[in-house]
Design a protein around this motif. Structure first.
Motif, mmCIF file in Angstrom:
data_model
loop_
_atom_site.group_PDB
_atom_site.id
_atom_site.type_symbol
_atom_site.label_atom_id
_atom_site.label_comp_id
_atom_site.label_asym_id
_atom_site.label_seq_id
_atom_site.Cartn_x
_atom_site.Cartn_y
_atom_site.Cartn_z
ATOM 1 N N MET A 26 0.882 -1.026 -0.059
ATOM 2 C CA MET A 26 -0.110 0.024 -0.094
ATOM 3 C C MET A 26 0.748 1.197 -0.112
ATOM 4 N N LEU A 27 1.889 1.243 0.647
ATOM 5 C CA LEU A 27 2.740 2.574 0.690
ATOM 6 C C LEU A 27 3.583 2.842 -0.264
ATOM 7 N N ARG A 28 4.068 1.600 -1.006
ATOM 8 C CA ARG A 28 4.740 1.668 -2.319
ATOM 9 C C ARG A 28 3.768 1.999 -3.443
ATOM 10 N N ASP A 29 2.291 1.530 -3.450
ATOM 11 C CA ASP A 29 1.574 2.066 -4.446
ATOM 12 C C ASP A 29 1.375 3.741 -4.275
ATOM 13 N N ALA A 30 1.394 3.977 -3.028
ATOM 14 C CA ALA A 30 0.880 5.526 -2.542
ATOM 15 C C ALA A 30 1.987 6.301 -2.764
ATOM 16 N N GLY A 31 3.306 5.773 -3.518
ATOM 17 C CA GLY A 31 4.233 6.595 -3.881
ATOM 18 C C GLY A 31 5.413 6.728 -2.697
#
Length: 350
Positions: free
Chosen positions: A4-9
């Motif tokens: 989730m954190l990676r997808d959020a940038g």
């Protein structure tokens, strides 16, 4: 949570060294999730990072209740010995020591129940309550308390389980930094979650790293003007019948930055600290002085400040309730880790 954190940038970094081994000027938020270890010189370092440097702090705690842990003692059939948990879901006494400079503390209730936030149904599986905060915003919801003391009170009051409003989510400003705290981490752990709280995590990180204030969390009804304060003798205490130092990866060990930190501090004791070499110990245990720490100074004018730092643990290992175990017999395995702590650092672009 990582995906989730990676997808959020966000850029995610893992910190396997003490908190003295990262430069807070390069990050926006330190995320502490379900921690079970002790902290010593890191307390002073973290205070300076938040109040003076402006580092954000997001904390996800867990349950901790000594009476309940004592009741969980059992006989292991494989080793034919008595085993008992050394800590709860998280080591709240140590976490409270780490947060003491900010006037923040978690309690010893074991809360559970369902509540609605951001239009989503959330499950509070086995979290605790916030019992100390100086000012800011607090969100409270009705939960049942399954701790030994709470269960006894419920039996005395009524034959059915009672629910009472308990503060579980807090947000506050400390000096140049901002702090968000939540009393349960099951919603971030893919091994145990019933419902995730990724939306809440995003809102907390928006506040701690960018000072973006969600109108639901920062409503006037959640504004905490009066001091919320629990006396020290009412805060969770460490177990006195178990020697936690025997199972800790840090108590009695030398404070050294490993190769997961920046190259210039490998093998040193970290940034801008004069610390005793082996002062990571619990009260009552001897200290061995190995000399002064490494004091690093350099020009920060060319350093680009990133947005978020995380500290976390691997969520794929072990049982949530039995953190570390103590075997009564010498031939029994002395350590069974349910949660190996993997400190994580995360950064995000603006």
């Amino acid at each position: 949570m990582f995906n989730m954190l990676r997808d959020a940038g966000y850029y995610v970094e893992t910190l396997g060294s003490p908190l003295t081994c990262f430069d807070a000027r390069q990050y926006g938020t330190l995320l502490l999730v379900d921690l079970e270890e002790e902290y010593f010189p890191e307390i002073e370092k973290l205070r300076d990072d938040v109040i003076n440097t402006g580092l954000g702090l997001a904390v996800f705690a867990e349950w901790y209740n000594v009476d309940t842990m004592v009741k969980m003692r059992f006989v292991d059939d494989n080793t034919r010995s008595w085993w008992t948990p050394v800590t709860g879901g998280a080591n709240n006494p140590a976490l409270n020591d780490l947060l003491a400079p900010f006037g923040i503390a978690f309690g010893d209730k074991i809360l559970s129940g369902d509540f609605s936030l951001f239009g989503e149904e959330n499950r509070y599986a086995s979290g605790t309550d916030i019992v100390r905060v100086s000012k800011g915003w607090l969100c409270s919801f009705p939960f049942s308390d399954s701790s030994e003391s709470g269960a006894t009170q419920n039996v005395l009051l009524t034959s059915s389980t009672t629910k009472a409003d308990s503060p579980i989510l807090g947000l506050t400003v400390m000096g140049e930094g901002r702090i968000a705290m939540y009393g349960d981490s099951n919603c971030l752990d893919s091994s145990h979650m019933v419902t995730n709280c990724f939306t809440l995590l995003r809102k907390m990180l928006d506040f701690t790293s960018k000072n973006v204030r969600d109108p639901v969390l920062f409503s006037n009804s959640n504004k905490q003007d009066a001091l919320l304060y629990e006396d020290d003798n009412q805060l969770p205490s460490r177990r006195t019948d178990v020697n936690f130092s025997s199972y800790s990866a840090v108590t009695g060990k030398e404070l050294i930055c490993k190769t997961d930190s920046r190259f210039e501090i490998w093998g040193t004791k970290g940034y801008s600290l004069q610390v005793r070499g082996r002062n990571r110990r619990l009260p009552g245990y001897p200290v061995i002085d190995l000399g002064n720490g490494f004091n690093l100074k350099f020009d920060a004018s060319n350093i680009r400040r990133r947005k978020v730092t995380l500290r976390n643990k691997d969520d794929s290992l072990g049982n949530r309730y039995l953190g570390l175990f103590y075997g009564d017999e010498p031939d029994a395995p002395m350590l069974v880790g349910s949660h190996w702590l993997i400190p994580v650092a995360v950064a995000a672009t603006g």
